[in-house]
Design an enzyme around this catalytic site. Structure first.
Site, PDB file in Angstrom:
ATOM      1  N   ASP A  83      43.878  34.729  23.650  1.00 33.24           N
ATOM      2  CA  ASP A  83      45.478  34.870  23.671  1.00 33.24           C
ATOM      3  C   ASP A  83      46.146  34.495  22.431  1.00 33.24           C
ATOM      4  O   ASP A  83      47.288  35.200  22.063  1.00 33.24           O
ATOM      5  CB  ASP A  83      45.917  34.445  24.831  1.00 33.24           C
ATOM      6  CG  ASP A  83      45.617  35.213  26.146  1.00 33.24           C
ATOM      7  OD1 ASP A  83      44.775  36.119  26.032  1.00 33.24           O
ATOM      8  OD2 ASP A  83      46.037  34.750  27.095  1.00 33.24           O
ATOM      9  N   GLU A 100      45.317  33.974  19.358  1.00 35.95           N
ATOM     10  CA  GLU A 100      45.020  34.570  18.005  1.00 35.95           C
ATOM     11  C   GLU A 100      45.977  35.994  18.401  1.00 35.95           C
ATOM     12  O   GLU A 100      46.370  36.453  17.437  1.00 35.95           O
ATOM     13  CB  GLU A 100      43.601  34.903  17.898  1.00 35.95           C
ATOM     14  CG  GLU A 100      43.164  35.253  16.601  1.00 35.95           C
ATOM     15  CD  GLU A 100      41.674  35.580  16.507  1.00 35.95           C
ATOM     16  OE1 GLU A 100      41.490  36.403  15.689  1.00 35.95           O
ATOM     17  OE2 GLU A 100      40.861  34.867  17.239  1.00 35.95           O
ATOM     18  N   LYS A 139      29.637  40.102  54.351  1.00 31.26           N
ATOM     19  CA  LYS A 139      30.163  39.503  53.060  1.00 31.26           C
ATOM     20  C   LYS A 139      30.469  40.674  52.146  1.00 31.26           C
ATOM     21  O   LYS A 139      29.585  41.377  51.514  1.00 31.26           O
ATOM     22  CB  LYS A 139      29.071  38.543  52.660  1.00 31.26           C
ATOM     23  CG  LYS A 139      29.807  37.630  51.503  1.00 31.26           C
ATOM     24  CD  LYS A 139      28.884  36.483  51.146  1.00 31.26           C
ATOM     25  CE  LYS A 139      29.361  35.709  50.094  1.00 31.26           C
ATOM     26  NZ  LYS A 139      29.850  36.229  48.779  1.00 31.26           N
ATOM     27  N   GLU A 170      39.115  40.761  50.498  1.00 37.91           N
ATOM     28  CA  GLU A 170      38.488  41.192  49.481  1.00 37.91           C
ATOM     29  C   GLU A 170      38.740  42.624  49.003  1.00 37.91           C
ATOM     30  O   GLU A 170      38.851  43.475  49.823  1.00 37.91           O
ATOM     31  CB  GLU A 170      36.711  41.339  49.896  1.00 37.91           C
ATOM     32  CG  GLU A 170      35.877  41.014  48.792  1.00 37.91           C
ATOM     33  CD  GLU A 170      35.433  39.698  48.213  1.00 37.91           C
ATOM     34  OE1 GLU A 170      36.250  38.801  48.536  1.00 37.91           O
ATOM     35  OE2 GLU A 170      34.749  39.658  47.402  1.00 37.91           O
ATOM     36  N   LYS A 209      30.803  32.144  60.626  1.00 37.26           N
ATOM     37  CA  LYS A 209      31.776  31.134  60.648  1.00 37.26           C
ATOM     38  C   LYS A 209      31.942  30.780  62.028  1.00 37.26           C
ATOM     39  O   LYS A 209      31.688  31.164  62.940  1.00 37.26           O
ATOM     40  CB  LYS A 209      33.269  31.754  60.271  1.00 37.26           C
ATOM     41  CG  LYS A 209      33.140  32.856  59.008  1.00 37.26           C
ATOM     42  CD  LYS A 209      34.347  33.537  58.928  1.00 37.26           C
ATOM     43  CE  LYS A 209      34.442  34.143  57.633  1.00 37.26           C
ATOM     44  NZ  LYS A 209      35.813  35.084  57.429  1.00 37.26           N
ATOM     45  N   CYS A 242      19.060  72.511  24.581  1.00 39.03           N
ATOM     46  CA  CYS A 242      19.078  73.311  23.409  1.00 39.03           C
ATOM     47  C   CYS A 242      18.308  73.352  22.304  1.00 39.03           C
ATOM     48  O   CYS A 242      18.237  74.165  21.207  1.00 39.03           O
ATOM     49  CB  CYS A 242      20.541  73.285  22.732  1.00 39.03           C
ATOM     50  SG  CYS A 242      20.520  71.760  21.815  1.00 39.03           S
TER      51      CYS A 242
HETATM   52  S1  IVH Z   1      35.298  33.493  54.237  1.00 42.34           S
HETATM   53  C1  IVH Z   1      37.055  29.240  53.057  1.00 42.34           C
HETATM   54  N1  IVH Z   1      34.441  35.880  54.772  1.00 42.34           N
HETATM   55  O1  IVH Z   1      33.043  35.477  49.472  1.00 42.34           O
HETATM   56  C2  IVH Z   1      36.015  30.550  52.943  1.00 42.34           C
HETATM   57  N2  IVH Z   1      34.376  35.321  52.613  1.00 42.34           N
HETATM   58  O2  IVH Z   1      31.364  33.239  48.396  1.00 42.34           O
HETATM   59  C3  IVH Z   1      36.650  31.649  53.226  1.00 42.34           C
HETATM   60  N3  IVH Z   1      33.794  37.120  50.791  1.00 42.34           N
HETATM   61  O3  IVH Z   1      35.481  33.763  47.841  1.00 42.34           O
HETATM   62  C4  IVH Z   1      35.509  32.734  52.794  1.00 42.34           C
HETATM   63  N4  IVH Z   1      33.364  38.683  52.524  1.00 42.34           N
HETATM   64  O4  IVH Z   1      35.840  36.249  48.187  1.00 42.34           O
HETATM   65  C5  IVH Z   1      34.732  34.868  53.703  1.00 42.34           C
HETATM   66  N5  IVH Z   1      33.924  38.185  55.542  1.00 42.34           N
HETATM   67  C6  IVH Z   1      34.140  37.378  54.425  1.00 42.34           C
HETATM   68  C7  IVH Z   1      33.747  37.628  53.084  1.00 42.34           C
HETATM   69  C8  IVH Z   1      34.048  36.534  52.311  1.00 42.34           C
HETATM   70  C9  IVH Z   1      33.613  38.398  51.174  1.00 42.34           C
HETATM   71  C10 IVH Z   1      33.762  36.641  49.620  1.00 42.34           C
HETATM   72  C11 IVH Z   1      35.224  35.704  49.413  1.00 42.34           C
HETATM   73  C12 IVH Z   1      34.764  34.188  49.255  1.00 42.34           C
HETATM   74  C13 IVH Z   1      33.262  34.459  48.838  1.00 42.34           C
HETATM   75  C14 IVH Z   1      32.752  33.213  48.939  1.00 42.34           C
END
Ligand code: IVH
Length: 732
Positions: A31, A33, A111, A168, A283, A404
């Site tokens: 940035d 430069e 994920k 996401e 989770k 061709c």
């Molecule tokens: S929970 C405090 N749930 O994965 C933790 N993350 O490697 C919050 N991600 O930064 C994350 N799907 O961008 C969570 N169902 C999901 C997810 C997810 C994708 C991504 C998210 C996070 C990264 C972590």
């Protein structure tokens, strides 16, 4: 460097870096430069207002302070997740939680493989959004881009005072394929996978591009809320759904076994999802318990990510097909015995290029291991060599275009092999569009829409056809070039003079633009041919060094190579003679030295005629030579010439080579095929001089029929008399 040049240079550089930064997502300079260059340009334009133009990057949005997006502070760090790779590792996590928390409930989710974002809402309205940035203190402000994503709700149903969610941003597989197809069509960067494409799109600063690319969002965490209480994650997800947020599907589990089943199920069905996932997230559901467990500096203690091993299967390579893309790129494609893989049936895998084929040594008949790269794109990982049948041979991409038949070759420093055929149907549209574009023949009105339409109707089969479109004027006037529905005239409109056919002016405008383009210089014409590696710059060098396209078309790579070898030998010999001469000077050696020097001068001249000119490299010579030795090129050049397209150089020097340098000519009599003017021009183009009267200094008398008294005079002055044939022989 004078001011005008410096301004020009700065503008070009800034435009270039804008493109790299904004469009290609691959900045080359920092940035700081960049800001310095922009500042210098602004200062110069202020100092010399007469040099300022509305097109200057200082006047355009793209070049403004937008670079380096605004930052927004995180209230809570955006953490990542600890990875787990086996059932044992997942079980360990579950056991640990069960140890610390009474009767824990677990939620298992996809994920999603995209770009992490945080969205903030005030009084039920979307306020701002950011990326993860450094994850701890700041994210980049992407508010405007997020507004362009349809699934981002701009309003919630319940107007809570404040809310932050995390999720996401991703791209659906289908959208991704379409974006890449479009990128390929316009010759822009191809994205490796949907994730890169989504991230690149969100990071660039033009919200319109985001709108075009059709991104999506899934929200997976309620980060902060005012005016409402929740006890569990599942509850927040359900409530978010009711508020209009898209939320991923989730599985509620209590036992380790259930968690593993959910993970397995997601793994088995991930190929059927319209988007890519890079794992499953486990989770803890209870929010108060999450609070109690807390987080390390990087990851929470209440969640983990399970990463699936890429699914791999063995199958057979039945055949290798070579396809030609719109850009002329030859892409090898392995045709496979169909095999189920991560949700879809895979029957083909791109082999990308020759390097990839060589590296893996993939042959037709081989048994190979395939998997899906980035979850969706099938790729061959390796060959099972001990299952290789007998008699296989290494696979080589052909050096001729399969469509061709024109030579296909590899450019400098790139792995791609491209077809060079001027008429190749696979790339004709792109070539014609390029030929008519601003930087080439600059034919207004002959843009992509007109070209596609004219090609479809069979009017354009090569670039020379452009100059014969006028023969079809009546048809275009009747039907239009790019038919558009005509606007209806209101029935109560005042009676009008008989209106001209609306297609007449557009047809005539295009045909006039085509006529005008016949007079463009050679530099533009050469650029228009779209020869690989030969653009405007080389076009200019060629125009400056050759009298016309005919001379350029005689450049031959093989000849150039031969001459280079010959020169090397001659130089070696000269060194040797010079060494001998230091000790003893024999008349034979001296004579030989003279001869070698003479030959060297000749070789040099010939090399120039074969393209060995400053600014043109070996790759360029090869490309020019390949292009012009194609019979289809010759046919097109003839038709261009016949149509009256300028094929002569406009450069001031117009000297093709200097093989007649130092020679003076006197002309006499009638030459068998040339007029005196033609002969004079030919001699001058090769560096010779034509004078009126003979003297002892005259090198040649070029004599035709009825030479008159000059012939005898030349003989008495010992001036060599030559015929037109001899002159021509001197020039080939
Ligand atoms: S929970 C405090 N749930 O994965 C933790 N993350 O490697 C919050 N991600 O930064 C994350 N799907 O961008 C969570 N169902 C999901 C997810 C997810 C994708 C991504 C998210 C996070 C990264 C972590």
């Amino acid at each position: 460097m004078d001011i005008v040049d410096r301004i020009k240079e700065l503008r070009e550089k800034i435009e270039y870096h804008n493109k790299k930064y904004y469009e290609e997502d691959t900045p080359e300079i920092g940035d700081y430069e960049y800001d310095l260059m922009l500042r210098e340009l602004k200062d110069l334009e202020q100092q010399y207002p007469e040099l300022a133009t509305p097109e200057s990057p200082t006047k355009k949005v793209g070049g403004k302070a937008k670079r380096g997006a605004k930052k927004i502070a995180h209230d809570v760090p955006m953490l990542s997740l600890d990875d787990r790779f086996s059932r044992e590792e997942v079980a360990e996590f579950i056991a640990k939680i069960q140890n610390e928390v009474k009767d824990p409930v677990f939620i298992v989710e996809y994920k999603i493989d995209g770009l992490a974002v945080a969205l903030r809402y005030r009084d039920g309205k979307f306020l701002e959004g950011m990326t993860r940035g450094d994850g701890v203190s700041y994210g980049e402000d992407i508010t405007e881009n997020l507004k362009m994503i349809d699934s981002v709700p701009l309003r919630m149903h319940e107007k809570l005072p404040y809310l932050e969610v995390r999720g996401e941003v991703y791209m659906n597989n289908e959208v991704f394929e379409a974006v890449n197809e479009r990128q390929e069509e316009i010759g822009a960067k191809i994205f490796a996978n949907p994730r890169n494409c989504a991230a690149g799109t969100m990071r660039q600063l033009d919200p319109n591009v985001v709108a075009e690319r059709d991104l999506s969002i899934l929200v997976f965490n309620l980060q902060a809320v005012q005016g409402k209480e929740f006890t569990s994650h599942a509850e927040t997800l359900d409530w978010l759904t009711a508020q209009g947020f898209p939320v991923p599907k989730y599985f509620k589990c209590t036992k380790e076994e259930e968690v593993w089943d959910a993970i397995t199920l997601i793994g088995e069905t991930r190929g059927d999802l319209p988007f890519g996932i890079d794992g499953a997230v486990v989770k803890l559901d209870n929010l108060a318990d999450r609070e109690k467990l807390g987080a390390s500096s990087k990851v929470p203690r209440w969640a983990i990510a399970y990463k699936y091993p890429p699914e791999e299967k063995a199958t057979k390579v039945l055949h290798i097909e070579v396809n030609v893309g719109r850009t002329g790129r030859l892409t090898p494609l392995a045709i496979l015995e169909p095999v189920r893989l991560a949700g879809t049936t895979v029957s083909r895998a791109s082999l990308h290029n020759q390097d990839q084929i060589d590296r893996l040594d993939i042959r037709i008949g081989d048994t190979v291991i395939v998997r899906k790269a980035a979850e969706i794109i099938p790729e061959i990982v390796r060959v099972i060599k001990d299952q290789r049948p007998e008699g296989t041979v290494p696979f080589q991409i052909p050096d001729r275009c399969p469509v061709c038949g024109a030579p296909a070759f590899r450019g400098d420093n790139v792995a791609d092999i491209r077809c060079s055929g001027i008429n190749c149907p696979a790339q004709l549209a792109r070539l014609i569009i390029h030929f008519a574009s601003r930087g080439a023949m600059d034919i207004e009105g002959l843009g992509p829409a007109a070209v596609h339409s004219l090609m479809e109707k069979g009017y354009l089969k090569d670039i020379a056809d452009i100059y014969y479109l006028k023969n079809h004027r009546e048809e275009f006037v009747a039907n239009g070039i790019t038919p558009r529905p005509r606007k209806k005239v209101a029935s109560d409109a005042r009676p009008q003079k008989q209106k001209e056919n609306p297609y007449q002016s557009s047809t005539d405008n295009l045909l006039t633009a085509i006529e005008l383009s016949k007079d463009q210089n050679l530099e533009r014409l050469i650029n228009g041919f779209g020869i690989p590696n030969i653009g405007k710059h080389t076009g200019r060098i060629l125009e400056e060094n050759f009298p016309d396209l005919d001379a350029i078309a005689k450049i031959r790579y093989d000849k150039y190579k031969q001459l280079k070898d010959k020169e090397k030998q001659l130089r070696k010999e000269r060194n040797k003679i010079e060494k001998t001469l230091k000790t003893s000077a024999s008349p034979e050696d001296l004579e030989r030295l003279n001869e070698v020097n003479k030959q060297l001068r000749e070789v040099e001249k010939e090399r120039k005629a074969n393209g060995d000119i400053k600014g043109i490299g070996e790759v360029g010579i090869k490309a020019i030579s390949d292009f012009f030795s194609e019979p289809q090129t010759k046919a097109i050049l003839e038709r261009l010439e016949k149509a009256g397209v300028n094929l002569k150089s406009r450069s001031s020097s117009n000297v093709m080579d200097n093989r007649l340098e130092g020679a003076t000519f006197v002309l006499t009599g009638t030459l068998p095929t040339m007029s005196r003017e033609e002969a004079t021009r030919l001699i001058e183009e090769h560096g010779g001089r034509v004078v009126a009267s003979l003297s002892g200094k005259t090198t040649y008398l070029l004599a035709g029929e009825n030479p008159g008294g000059k012939l005898a005079k030349a003989q008495s002055l010992n001036v060599e008399v030559i015929t037109e044939d001899k002159l021509m022989a001197m020039l080939v």
